[in-house]
Design a protein around this motif. Sequence first.
Motif, PDB file in Angstrom:
ATOM      1  N   UNK A   1      -7.378 149.356  29.399  1.00  0.00           N
ATOM      2  CA  UNK A   1      -7.505 147.938  29.131  1.00  0.00           C
ATOM      3  C   UNK A   1      -8.907 147.409  30.132  1.00  0.00           C
ATOM      4  N   UNK A   2      -8.681 147.654  31.303  1.00  0.00           N
ATOM      5  CA  UNK A   2      -9.594 147.051  32.371  1.00  0.00           C
ATOM      6  C   UNK A   2     -10.873 147.662  32.010  1.00  0.00           C
ATOM      7  N   UNK A   3     -11.108 149.012  31.782  1.00  0.00           N
ATOM      8  CA  UNK A   3     -12.358 149.591  31.592  1.00  0.00           C
ATOM      9  C   UNK A   3     -12.903 149.063  30.325  1.00  0.00           C
ATOM     10  N   UNK A   4     -12.053 148.817  29.428  1.00  0.00           N
ATOM     11  CA  UNK A   4     -12.677 148.478  27.953  1.00  0.00           C
ATOM     12  C   UNK A   4     -12.886 147.191  27.894  1.00  0.00           C
ATOM     13  N   UNK A   5     -12.379 146.064  28.633  1.00  0.00           N
ATOM     14  CA  UNK A   5     -12.882 144.816  28.681  1.00  0.00           C
ATOM     15  C   UNK A   5     -14.338 144.595  29.415  1.00  0.00           C
ATOM     16  N   UNK A   6     -14.460 145.357  30.601  1.00  0.00           N
ATOM     17  CA  UNK A   6     -15.567 145.569  31.500  1.00  0.00           C
ATOM     18  C   UNK A   6     -16.696 145.836  30.314  1.00  0.00           C
ATOM     19  N   UNK A   7     -16.363 146.822  29.592  1.00  0.00           N
ATOM     20  CA  UNK A   7     -17.365 147.585  28.824  1.00  0.00           C
ATOM     21  C   UNK A   7     -17.812 146.501  27.585  1.00  0.00           C
ATOM     22  N   UNK A   8     -16.658 145.769  27.317  1.00  0.00           N
ATOM     23  CA  UNK A   8     -16.750 144.714  25.930  1.00  0.00           C
ATOM     24  C   UNK A   8     -17.781 143.770  26.610  1.00  0.00           C
ATOM     25  N   UNK A   9     -17.730 143.122  27.838  1.00  0.00           N
ATOM     26  CA  UNK A   9     -18.890 142.282  28.344  1.00  0.00           C
ATOM     27  C   UNK A   9     -20.213 142.722  27.905  1.00  0.00           C
ATOM     28  N   UNK A  10     -20.451 144.048  28.308  1.00  0.00           N
ATOM     29  CA  UNK A  10     -22.061 144.608  27.857  1.00  0.00           C
ATOM     30  C   UNK A  10     -22.120 144.545  26.312  1.00  0.00           C
ATOM     31  N   UNK A  11     -20.909 144.684  25.655  1.00  0.00           N
ATOM     32  CA  UNK A  11     -21.121 144.660  24.105  1.00  0.00           C
ATOM     33  C   UNK A  11     -21.357 143.189  23.518  1.00  0.00           C
ATOM     34  N   UNK A  12     -20.489 142.333  24.110  1.00  0.00           N
ATOM     35  CA  UNK A  12     -20.737 140.995  23.503  1.00  0.00           C
ATOM     36  C   UNK A  12     -22.391 140.426  23.890  1.00  0.00           C
ATOM     37  N   UNK A  13     -22.853 140.843  24.995  1.00  0.00           N
ATOM     38  CA  UNK A  13     -24.131 140.503  25.206  1.00  0.00           C
ATOM     39  C   UNK A  13     -25.173 140.875  24.234  1.00  0.00           C
ATOM     40  N   UNK A  14     -24.677 142.227  23.306  1.00  0.00           N
ATOM     41  CA  UNK A  14     -25.590 142.644  22.379  1.00  0.00           C
ATOM     42  C   UNK A  14     -25.562 141.659  21.037  1.00  0.00           C
ATOM     43  N   UNK A  15     -24.738 140.824  20.964  1.00  0.00           N
ATOM     44  CA  UNK A  15     -24.786 139.940  19.957  1.00  0.00           C
ATOM     45  C   UNK A  15     -24.892 138.380  20.343  1.00  0.00           C
ATOM     46  N   UNK A  16     -24.277 138.090  21.503  1.00  0.00           N
ATOM     47  CA  UNK A  16     -24.517 136.624  21.828  1.00  0.00           C
ATOM     48  C   UNK A  16     -25.861 136.569  22.448  1.00  0.00           C
ATOM     49  N   UNK A  17     -26.728 137.507  23.021  1.00  0.00           N
ATOM     50  CA  UNK A  17     -27.934 137.226  23.407  1.00  0.00           C
ATOM     51  C   UNK A  17     -28.796 136.762  22.164  1.00  0.00           C
ATOM     52  N   UNK A  18     -28.981 137.821  21.015  1.00  0.00           N
ATOM     53  CA  UNK A  18     -29.920 137.543  20.109  1.00  0.00           C
ATOM     54  C   UNK A  18     -29.344 136.387  19.170  1.00  0.00           C
ATOM     55  N   UNK A  19     -27.939 136.012  19.353  1.00  0.00           N
ATOM     56  CA  UNK A  19     -27.469 134.813  18.517  1.00  0.00           C
ATOM     57  C   UNK A  19     -27.894 133.560  19.277  1.00  0.00           C
ATOM     58  N   UNK A  20     -28.437 133.393  20.248  1.00  0.00           N
ATOM     59  CA  UNK A  20     -28.502 132.317  21.113  1.00  0.00           C
ATOM     60  C   UNK A  20     -30.137 132.243  21.423  1.00  0.00           C
ATOM     61  N   UNK A  21     -30.705 133.515  21.436  1.00  0.00           N
ATOM     62  CA  UNK A  21     -32.285 133.733  21.689  1.00  0.00           C
ATOM     63  C   UNK A  21     -32.639 134.262  20.679  1.00  0.00           C
ATOM     64  N   UNK A  22     -33.510 133.768  19.994  1.00  0.00           N
ATOM     65  CA  UNK A  22     -34.342 134.234  18.612  1.00  0.00           C
ATOM     66  C   UNK A  22     -35.514 133.879  18.387  1.00  0.00           C
ATOM     67  N   UNK A  23     -36.635 134.493  19.116  1.00  0.00           N
ATOM     68  CA  UNK A  23     -37.866 133.878  19.319  1.00  0.00           C
ATOM     69  C   UNK A  23     -38.872 135.103  19.330  1.00  0.00           C
ATOM     70  N   UNK A  24     -38.451 135.933  17.996  1.00  0.00           N
ATOM     71  CA  UNK A  24     -39.383 137.318  18.237  1.00  0.00           C
ATOM     72  C   UNK A  24     -40.651 136.686  17.686  1.00  0.00           C
ATOM     73  N   UNK A  25     -41.883 137.770  18.021  1.00  0.00           N
ATOM     74  CA  UNK A  25     -43.178 137.191  17.306  1.00  0.00           C
ATOM     75  C   UNK A  25     -43.185 137.677  16.064  1.00  0.00           C
ATOM     76  N   UNK A  26     -44.295 137.245  15.411  1.00  0.00           N
ATOM     77  CA  UNK A  26     -44.348 137.750  13.954  1.00  0.00           C
ATOM     78  C   UNK A  26     -44.446 139.069  13.764  1.00  0.00           C
ATOM     79  N   UNK A  27     -44.449 139.871  12.707  1.00  0.00           N
ATOM     80  CA  UNK A  27     -44.237 141.223  12.352  1.00  0.00           C
ATOM     81  C   UNK A  27     -45.511 141.817  12.999  1.00  0.00           C
ATOM     82  N   UNK A  28     -46.803 141.424  13.005  1.00  0.00           N
ATOM     83  CA  UNK A  28     -47.919 142.064  13.443  1.00  0.00           C
ATOM     84  C   UNK A  28     -47.817 142.030  14.834  1.00  0.00           C
ATOM     85  N   UNK A  29     -47.265 140.852  15.342  1.00  0.00           N
ATOM     86  CA  UNK A  29     -47.099 140.809  16.649  1.00  0.00           C
ATOM     87  C   UNK A  29     -46.141 141.688  17.467  1.00  0.00           C
TER      88      UNK A  29
END
Length: 522
Positions: free
Chosen positions: A190-218
């Motif tokens: 349980x402890x190891x999984x919740x530790x790893x879950x933190x890194x996993x949540x960052x995979x979706x929380x980051x792009x969900x809150x920060x999405x300023x990708x350049x245009x396709x050619x950029x």
Amino acid sequence: MKTKKQHYHLELACYENNITDSLEITQDVVTEQNTTKATAEYEKDKQDVIHVYTRRWYILTVFSLFAFTQSCFWNTWGPISTSSEVAFGWTDSTVAWLTNWGPISYVITGLTFPWILQVKGLRWATVPSMLLVAIGSCFRVITSETTAATILIHIGQFLNGLAGPMAMGGIATLSAIWFPPKERFTATAIGVNLCSLGASIAFISGPALVSVEPYQNQTALLAENNTIGTPKLVNQTSRKSSNITEDRIIEGKKQIMSYMYYECGWCCLILLLTLIYFPSRPPRPPSASATTDRENYWKGIWSLRKKTDYILLAVSYGISTGVINCWASLLNVNLRPFHISETEAGWIGFYASVPGYFFSLIIGRFADLFARRSKQCILILLALSSACFILFTLMLIDSLAFTRALLYTSTIGGVTCLNCAVPLLYELGCELAFPTSEGAANGVLTLLNNIGGIIFLAVFSFPDVGSMWMNWVAIGSVTVSIPLIALVKGRFQRLEVDETIHKVTEQQVDVVEENKTIQNKQ
């Protein structure tokens, strides 16, 4: 004045003497009165020495939230690497080094916090660690001015990394202090999984809150400028692309700072929880092995050099998890040349981690019931993980057709199988190292893990290194671990202590029942 541990140890010795005395009574026929008295004394002594508290689940939850937070903080920048490069003018090398501060600062305190854990207790090691995470989060919200923000973000990542030894390695000590033998694997999982879950949540929380990708050619230009991937995968018609606009840079900084404020508030909340109630140990130990004196911390670490089976396991853990954890954190960088967006790469990283949490809980519960089969489980999981990473790499070099189905399946399978093996590796390491403390044993394991991560991420410092090497190293790191684990043949010494006491108490119960039967016949 006796310490609590000495008090536990003395009571356990008295308890064993009482059991021995009770066994000697069986040589003669006892009266009904003596039988009842022996039974009552047995139950009383057992309750006085060993007790399992319901609050153990609350302690596990608070600690797991701390580990979750530290892990999420560490994995902030990989999932939003494209947006942060737009906002701050960074390169892939900058993002890699922000991630690398975790392993670097970990090495500095990798053996210090486990020492505090053994000498001062769980609270004195966990609360300062969470304080470092909270202070590091505060550094990141001071300013968004590019130069100053970059420096402060580096400092924040460094401080967060200092808390890594407790977030990654403290769970095995907590499970030994608070949980009975039949729940230790589950609690660690349980402890190891919740530790790893933190890194996993960052995979979706980051792009969900920060999405300023350049245009396709950029995006294509970013890929080419960072020398990621092969030239044929980059849009060669985009060389005359216009510069990223100032509005997009401002918007990127605004979104990133909002993300930093959310993380800072969450860190302060978890710090408050650890300050309010987080005791170092329960009033009574949950098992016999919890009362056993551990070796002196530094002598214990030094003695590990003679424990060949432990060394084999530690090297295997350090190589495999050290590489794969960092490989997963840079999945966006790895898949950018194949026109996988930052958001989709984040979801792949999330999907790759989440199944492992559920399966590792099942495997952890299985290991609680069949602890001596943990080595075989680890070997199967490593073999499956290696096969998945081979498929992933063959697809990227066009030996297999590139499909979304294979991309998702191979990534999810490889990371999931390895994550399932981690709690088993932790607990097996504690068994092989005993009577060296759990903190020291897992401190060395996670130290090697982070040394592997430092070496892996440092490769990005070389110019024109590309990203395909990451996948070949991932295959090698998992595959080479298989024969190392196969050579492990150590004893489950900590488990044997608990089983010995359990057998003695079972004998006493049988004796009492036998005496009752004899008395009834008479």
